[in-house]
Enzyme design. Sequence first.
Site, PDB file in Angstrom:
ATOM      1  N   LYS A  93      14.106 -41.139 -44.823  1.00  0.00           N
ATOM      2  CA  LYS A  93      14.573 -39.472 -43.694  1.00  0.00           C
ATOM      3  C   LYS A  93      15.398 -38.477 -43.750  1.00  0.00           C
ATOM      4  CE  LYS A  93      11.498 -38.417 -40.622  1.00  0.00           C
ATOM      5  NZ  LYS A  93       9.976 -39.099 -40.317  1.00  0.00           N
ATOM      6  N   VAL A 201      -1.691 -33.967 -34.484  1.00  0.00           N
ATOM      7  CA  VAL A 201      -1.872 -35.538 -34.354  1.00  0.00           C
ATOM      8  C   VAL A 201      -2.735 -35.821 -32.073  1.00  0.00           C
ATOM      9  CG1 VAL A 201      -1.307 -38.526 -33.755  1.00  0.00           C
ATOM     10  CG2 VAL A 201       0.037 -36.415 -35.634  1.00  0.00           C
ATOM     11  N   ASP A 220       1.113 -31.463 -22.008  1.00  0.00           N
ATOM     12  CA  ASP A 220       1.567 -30.807 -23.245  1.00  0.00           C
ATOM     13  C   ASP A 220       2.179 -29.921 -22.440  1.00  0.00           C
ATOM     14  OD1 ASP A 220       0.640 -30.497 -26.382  1.00  0.00           O
ATOM     15  OD2 ASP A 220       2.294 -29.039 -25.124  1.00  0.00           O
TER      16      ASP A 220
HETATM   17  P1  NAI Z   1       3.432 -31.401 -33.164  1.00  0.00           P
HETATM   18  O1  NAI Z   1       4.567 -30.372 -33.558  1.00  0.00           O
HETATM   19  O2  NAI Z   1       2.461 -30.741 -33.802  1.00  0.00           O
HETATM   20  O3  NAI Z   1       2.821 -31.690 -31.557  1.00  0.00           O
HETATM   21  C1  NAI Z   1       3.993 -31.900 -30.580  1.00  0.00           C
HETATM   22  C2  NAI Z   1       3.513 -31.356 -29.238  1.00  0.00           C
HETATM   23  O4  NAI Z   1       3.916 -31.999 -28.590  1.00  0.00           O
HETATM   24  C3  NAI Z   1       3.130 -30.173 -29.246  1.00  0.00           C
HETATM   25  O5  NAI Z   1       2.248 -29.650 -29.161  1.00  0.00           O
HETATM   26  C4  NAI Z   1       4.391 -29.626 -28.552  1.00  0.00           C
HETATM   27  O6  NAI Z   1       4.115 -28.808 -27.177  1.00  0.00           O
HETATM   28  C5  NAI Z   1       4.063 -31.628 -27.433  1.00  0.00           C
HETATM   29  N1  NAI Z   1       5.350 -31.506 -26.525  1.00  0.00           N
HETATM   30  C6  NAI Z   1       6.781 -31.968 -27.076  1.00  0.00           C
HETATM   31  N2  NAI Z   1       7.698 -31.969 -25.688  1.00  0.00           N
HETATM   32  C7  NAI Z   1       6.695 -32.952 -24.911  1.00  0.00           C
HETATM   33  C8  NAI Z   1       6.500 -32.629 -24.003  1.00  0.00           C
HETATM   34  N3  NAI Z   1       8.353 -33.645 -23.570  1.00  0.00           N
HETATM   35  N4  NAI Z   1       6.240 -33.352 -23.557  1.00  0.00           N
HETATM   36  C9  NAI Z   1       4.950 -33.009 -23.522  1.00  0.00           C
HETATM   37  N5  NAI Z   1       3.904 -32.330 -24.896  1.00  0.00           N
HETATM   38  C10 NAI Z   1       5.078 -32.739 -25.155  1.00  0.00           C
HETATM   39  O7  NAI Z   1       3.666 -33.080 -33.898  1.00  0.00           O
HETATM   40  P2  NAI Z   1       2.386 -34.211 -34.292  1.00  0.00           P
HETATM   41  O8  NAI Z   1       2.472 -33.999 -35.901  1.00  0.00           O
HETATM   42  O9  NAI Z   1       1.160 -33.962 -33.987  1.00  0.00           O
HETATM   43  O10 NAI Z   1       3.547 -35.445 -34.405  1.00  0.00           O
HETATM   44  C11 NAI Z   1       3.653 -36.058 -32.638  1.00  0.00           C
HETATM   45  C12 NAI Z   1       4.163 -37.702 -32.745  1.00  0.00           C
HETATM   46  O11 NAI Z   1       3.702 -38.357 -33.692  1.00  0.00           O
HETATM   47  C13 NAI Z   1       5.585 -36.547 -33.409  1.00  0.00           C
HETATM   48  O12 NAI Z   1       6.957 -37.373 -32.585  1.00  0.00           O
HETATM   49  C14 NAI Z   1       5.881 -37.085 -35.103  1.00  0.00           C
HETATM   50  O13 NAI Z   1       6.843 -37.533 -35.043  1.00  0.00           O
HETATM   51  C15 NAI Z   1       4.833 -38.703 -34.988  1.00  0.00           C
HETATM   52  N6  NAI Z   1       3.825 -38.714 -35.804  1.00  0.00           N
HETATM   53  C16 NAI Z   1       3.559 -37.500 -36.311  1.00  0.00           C
HETATM   54  C17 NAI Z   1       3.109 -38.084 -37.768  1.00  0.00           C
HETATM   55  C18 NAI Z   1       1.857 -36.566 -38.479  1.00  0.00           C
HETATM   56  O14 NAI Z   1       1.445 -37.121 -39.413  1.00  0.00           O
HETATM   57  N7  NAI Z   1       2.190 -35.538 -38.371  1.00  0.00           N
HETATM   58  C19 NAI Z   1       2.838 -39.377 -38.469  1.00  0.00           C
HETATM   59  C20 NAI Z   1       3.745 -40.513 -37.531  1.00  0.00           C
HETATM   60  C21 NAI Z   1       4.476 -40.236 -36.340  1.00  0.00           C
END
Ligand code: NAI
Length: 367
Positions: A93, A201, A220
């Site tokens: 990472k 996701v 969210d």
């Molecule tokens: P993203 O950045 O597109 O979405 C994250 C969402 O969570 C945003 O809408 C944000 O406003 C919301 N958020 C942040 N803190 C919050 C809280 N305390 N309470 C409620 N909502 C909150 O991220 P993505 O790509 O959807 O990834 C989500 C999670 O999955 C992350 O932890 C990421 O590391 C993990 N992940 C993502 C992968 C991918 O392919 N995108 C692969 C493996 C893991």
Amino acid sequence: MESAPAPSLDSGVMAFEELIEAWDGEEVVVHRDEPTSSWMLIGIHDTTLGPAMGGTRLSSYPDPSDAVEDVLRLSEAMTWKQAVADLPYGGGKAVIAVPEVPAHASDDRRALLLRYAELVESLHGTYVTAADMNTGEADMDTVWERTSHVLGRSTSNGGSGDPGAATALGVFHGIRATIRRAFGEDSLEGRSVLVQGLGSVGSRLASHLGDAGATLLLADLDAGRATSLADALGAKVVRAEDVIGTECDLFAPCATGKVLSRETIPHVRCRAVAGAANNQLATPEDGDLLRDAGILFAPDFVVNAGGVIHLAGRETLGWDDATLSRRLEAIGDSLLEIFDRAEAEGLSPAAAADRMARERIAAGRVE
Ligand code: NAI
């Protein structure tokens, strides 16, 4: 006259040393980017099964040692993720710890990423990068200009694009398996699922769950995002601060890590947890706390492997759609095997998954 105290390393640097000493990975690359006063950190945790592969996180941290802690923790989780997903990669990472995240498509961002790409290239393929928090396929296109050791470029540039859809589908299969084990039946019809984080996701996952008949609760930090998705899917909105404590059949953390801790677990009101966020447990012991509380935990690095399965499958292994679908579905099978093993060996699922990953790595080690 008293002599002046000997110059000492400041506490942040000491923390660097302590963190790295306590880590069992292979190599940490620490690079200071002078033009931006940033730290570029690459954690290569284990390369037994192949080159260390994992995303690049672009973020600000209160202290550089927090960035080191992140890169060490996240690269280790990647080792277990790749091993359980049965991919020919090890765990790595990267973190670019910046004073301020540069705007998308800005010259500053491009220059920073090109310098970062040169650092990746200098490792000759020991580390293969991809997108992560605050980086996306356009950034990987930039990185590609200086190194071939990158996955997840845009499809128009020869890559496999954003893995978010594959991650979401993999999490959906993981949730199905978790519901099956927790409630003894396959159907999601009428099961209440709380999705925390509706980004790349979480939003797609919510759609899959809605299609399968689940009763959706959506949260969210961005309340507008939660409301518009809830309207589109006929779901109920839960305020971000009320997630822990909201009753549901299954809680799907898809926002940030460390949501399950000694402090939060006593207030969690669900029967099972399965979601996309990396490192959901604040400490490994929290896996036992969940088990003792009667909450079935699907280990995150098993559930959220769809992204790396997509990247490796599409860009390295040449899989077709059918093979990719099969491998995403297999996330559910792996989980059921882990739940069985946990029960048979008196372990939490997190500990059983950890053991399974370590065995696969030990089997791949050439003495
Ligand atoms: P993203 O950045 O597109 O979405 C994250 C969402 O969570 C945003 O809408 C944000 O406003 C919301 N958020 C942040 N803190 C919050 C809280 N305390 N309470 C409620 N909502 C909150 O991220 P993505 O790509 O959807 O990834 C989500 C999670 O999955 C992350 O932890 C990421 O590391 C993990 N992940 C993502 C992968 C991918 O392919 N995108 C692969 C493996 C893991």
